[in-house]
Design a protein around this motif. Structure first.
Motif, mmCIF file in Angstrom:
data_model
loop_
_atom_site.group_PDB
_atom_site.id
_atom_site.type_symbol
_atom_site.label_atom_id
_atom_site.label_comp_id
_atom_site.label_asym_id
_atom_site.label_seq_id
_atom_site.Cartn_x
_atom_site.Cartn_y
_atom_site.Cartn_z
ATOM 1 N N LEU A 151 0.831 -1.206 0.000
ATOM 2 C CA LEU A 151 0.000 0.000 0.000
ATOM 3 C C LEU A 151 0.868 1.259 0.000
ATOM 4 C CD1 LEU A 151 -3.018 0.466 -0.108
ATOM 5 C CD2 LEU A 151 -3.040 0.617 2.378
ATOM 6 N N ILE A 152 1.986 1.224 0.705
ATOM 7 C CA ILE A 152 2.922 2.355 0.697
ATOM 8 C C ILE A 152 3.439 2.595 -0.718
ATOM 9 C CG2 ILE A 152 5.213 3.107 1.461
ATOM 10 C CD1 ILE A 152 4.606 1.672 4.148
ATOM 11 N N ASN A 153 3.839 1.520 -1.399
ATOM 12 C CA ASN A 153 4.308 1.652 -2.779
ATOM 13 C C ASN A 153 3.201 2.154 -3.704
ATOM 14 O OD1 ASN A 153 6.944 0.830 -2.315
ATOM 15 N ND2 ASN A 153 6.542 -1.311 -2.761
ATOM 16 N N ALA A 154 1.989 1.635 -3.494
ATOM 17 C CA ALA A 154 0.861 2.051 -4.328
ATOM 18 C C ALA A 154 0.572 3.540 -4.150
ATOM 19 C CB ALA A 154 -0.377 1.223 -3.966
ATOM 20 N N MET A 155 0.671 4.028 -2.919
ATOM 21 C CA MET A 155 0.450 5.457 -2.663
ATOM 22 C C MET A 155 1.528 6.303 -3.314
ATOM 23 S SD MET A 155 -0.760 5.226 1.341
ATOM 24 C CE MET A 155 -0.899 7.008 1.567
ATOM 25 N N ALA A 156 2.776 5.819 -3.269
ATOM 26 C CA ALA A 156 3.879 6.550 -3.903
ATOM 27 C C ALA A 156 3.675 6.626 -5.415
ATOM 28 C CB ALA A 156 5.210 5.866 -3.582
ATOM 29 N N LEU A 157 3.270 5.502 -6.009
ATOM 30 C CA LEU A 157 3.022 5.487 -7.452
ATOM 31 C C LEU A 157 1.838 6.365 -7.813
ATOM 32 C CD1 LEU A 157 3.756 4.309 -10.214
ATOM 33 C CD2 LEU A 157 2.236 2.377 -9.706
ATOM 34 N N GLN A 158 0.795 6.320 -7.006
ATOM 35 C CA GLN A 158 -0.368 7.169 -7.251
ATOM 36 C C GLN A 158 0.021 8.647 -7.240
ATOM 37 O OE1 GLN A 158 -3.365 7.475 -4.127
ATOM 38 N NE2 GLN A 158 -4.986 7.591 -5.660
ATOM 39 N N SER A 159 0.819 9.029 -6.268
ATOM 40 C CA SER A 159 1.263 10.421 -6.171
ATOM 41 C C SER A 159 2.065 10.842 -7.398
ATOM 42 C CB SER A 159 2.106 10.608 -4.904
ATOM 43 O OG SER A 159 2.576 11.932 -4.812
ATOM 44 N N ALA A 160 2.979 9.974 -7.841
ATOM 45 C CA ALA A 160 3.803 10.282 -9.011
ATOM 46 C C ALA A 160 2.956 10.405 -10.277
ATOM 47 C CB ALA A 160 4.866 9.197 -9.197
ATOM 48 N N LEU A 161 1.977 9.523 -10.424
ATOM 49 C CA LEU A 161 1.103 9.564 -11.610
ATOM 50 C C LEU A 161 0.243 10.822 -11.617
ATOM 51 C CD1 LEU A 161 -0.036 5.814 -11.678
ATOM 52 C CD2 LEU A 161 1.463 6.934 -13.340
ATOM 53 N N GLU A 162 -0.245 11.199 -10.442
ATOM 54 C CA GLU A 162 -1.099 12.381 -10.376
ATOM 55 C C GLU A 162 -0.298 13.668 -10.590
ATOM 56 O OE1 GLU A 162 -3.403 12.031 -6.768
ATOM 57 O OE2 GLU A 162 -4.909 10.796 -7.817
ATOM 58 N N GLN A 163 0.958 13.677 -10.154
ATOM 59 C CA GLN A 163 1.817 14.831 -10.425
ATOM 60 C C GLN A 163 2.068 14.987 -11.918
ATOM 61 O OE1 GLN A 163 5.413 14.782 -8.044
ATOM 62 N NE2 GLN A 163 4.251 14.445 -6.167
ATOM 63 N N ALA A 164 1.959 13.873 -12.651
ATOM 64 C CA ALA A 164 2.131 13.901 -14.116
ATOM 65 C C ALA A 164 0.822 14.254 -14.819
ATOM 66 C CB ALA A 164 2.641 12.555 -14.608
ATOM 67 N N GLY A 165 -0.234 14.515 -14.041
ATOM 68 C CA GLY A 165 -1.505 14.935 -14.622
ATOM 69 C C GLY A 165 -2.470 13.815 -14.943
ATOM 70 N N LEU A 166 -2.189 12.607 -14.432
ATOM 71 C CA LEU A 166 -3.056 11.462 -14.706
ATOM 72 C C LEU A 166 -4.079 11.281 -13.589
ATOM 73 C CD1 LEU A 166 -0.262 9.001 -15.885
ATOM 74 C CD2 LEU A 166 -1.893 10.212 -17.339
ATOM 75 N N TYR A 167 -5.241 10.779 -13.946
ATOM 76 C CA TYR A 167 -6.296 10.532 -12.963
ATOM 77 C C TYR A 167 -6.176 9.092 -12.467
ATOM 78 C CZ TYR A 167 -8.319 14.898 -14.606
ATOM 79 O OH TYR A 167 -8.496 16.219 -14.930
ATOM 80 N N THR A 168 -6.205 8.921 -11.159
ATOM 81 C CA THR A 168 -6.017 7.593 -10.583
ATOM 82 C C THR A 168 -7.047 7.300 -9.497
ATOM 83 O OG1 THR A 168 -4.573 8.241 -8.743
ATOM 84 C CG2 THR A 168 -3.513 7.888 -10.891
ATOM 85 N N ARG A 169 -7.173 6.033 -9.197
ATOM 86 C CA ARG A 169 -7.919 5.590 -8.020
ATOM 87 C C ARG A 169 -7.112 4.477 -7.373
ATOM 88 N NH1 ARG A 169 -10.238 9.550 -8.886
ATOM 89 N NH2 ARG A 169 -12.470 10.016 -8.839
ATOM 90 N N LEU A 170 -6.986 4.546 -6.059
ATOM 91 C CA LEU A 170 -6.295 3.503 -5.302
ATOM 92 C C LEU A 170 -7.342 2.692 -4.550
ATOM 93 C CD1 LEU A 170 -3.846 2.079 -4.079
ATOM 94 C CD2 LEU A 170 -3.598 3.997 -2.482
ATOM 95 N N MET A 171 -7.347 1.371 -4.814
ATOM 96 C CA MET A 171 -8.320 0.485 -4.178
ATOM 97 C C MET A 171 -7.567 -0.552 -3.357
ATOM 98 S SD MET A 171 -11.119 0.047 -7.247
ATOM 99 C CE MET A 171 -12.574 0.170 -6.209
ATOM 100 N N SER A 172 -8.052 -0.812 -2.149
ATOM 101 C CA SER A 172 -7.332 -1.672 -1.220
ATOM 102 C C SER A 172 -8.114 -2.940 -0.892
ATOM 103 C CB SER A 172 -7.055 -0.892 0.069
ATOM 104 O OG SER A 172 -6.546 -1.739 1.074
ATOM 105 N N GLY A 173 -7.353 -4.026 -0.687
ATOM 106 C CA GLY A 173 -7.958 -5.288 -0.271
ATOM 107 C C GLY A 173 -8.359 -5.281 1.195
#
Length: 236
Positions: free
Chosen positions: A79-101
């Protein structure tokens, strides 16, 4: 595009880059650029990322930690890695959703299949964190299961090796790479591609897997355009 909807499986260790632990910002940016390229082509993207750069459930036994407790710790690492990737993608202007088990409403949505599919249809990149929410299952199993649930066309397993070989190419100089191989042959030759649960899920649902080098620029976009990159595992 050859594939309309993909499930990209990334290893946590790959995020370390040249470091011995944690997240390398350069590697994170590199992956972001590769994902953005594919997104700009109109491909729907779901992502599962491991947590081995932070903690692996199998380390628990060595530390005297209960296996189940250790697996939950590993889920939090993903989840920590997923949050880091989400942040990087959103800084690049991409729309994301993070879903957790597992439920952590403060930082992400719980996994709901129909909602995940809807996010993909709306052009959002969906990142699946915390595995499937249960111990004893790897992130490879998570990738296979989520790919089937969201009806992905293929599982793209990004590694540091450019495909499946007859032997470990880092240990055996005579190892040769397969361009295409069947699920049956992988079983028969006992090749290390994914854990058995993940692999069987893909085989039973006729979901192809492509193992490729994620660290080589352009490989991901070449793949979705239909070029021969890495090794395709399918029902021949």
């Amino acid at each position: 595009m050859k594939y309309k909807r993909i499930l990209l499986k990334l290893s946590g260790e790959a995020l370390m880059g040249d470091k011995s632990y944690g997240i390398d910002s350069k590697r994170l940016q590199q992956y972001t650029q590769e994902i953005q390229k594919v997104k700009d082509m109109g491909v729907e993207i779901a992502i599962v990322i491991g947590g081995g750069n932070i903690f692996r459930g199998v380390q628990a036994a060595e530390s005297g930690i209960d296996r189940v407790q250790g697996d939950y710790m590993g889920m939090l690492a993903t989840l920590i890695n997923a949050m880091a990737l989400q942040s990087a993608l959103e800084q690049a202007g991409l729309y994301t959703r993070l879903m957790s088990g597992i439920k952590i409403e403060s930082v992400c949505e719980p996994f709901i299949r129909r909602r995940a599919i809807r996010h993909l249809e709306k052009g959002r990149i969906v990142i699946f964190g915390a595995g499937i929410g249960n111990p004893y299952f790897t992130t490879d199993s998570t990738a296979s299961l989520r790919a089937i649930e969201v009806e992905a066309d293929v599982v793209l397993k990004g590694t540091r090796v450019d495909g499946v070989y007859t032997a470990d190419p880092e240990k055996d100089a005579t190892a040769t790479k397969y361009k295409t191989i069947s699920f049956h042959e992988v079983y028969e030759k006992n090749l290390n591609v994914m854990d058995m649960t993940a692999f069987t899920l893909c085989q039973e649902n006729n979901l192809p897997i492509i193992v490729f080098d994620m660290n080589k620029a352009g490989n991901l976009s070449d793949l979705v355009e239909g070029e021969e990159v890495g090794t395709l595992i399918t029902t021949l």
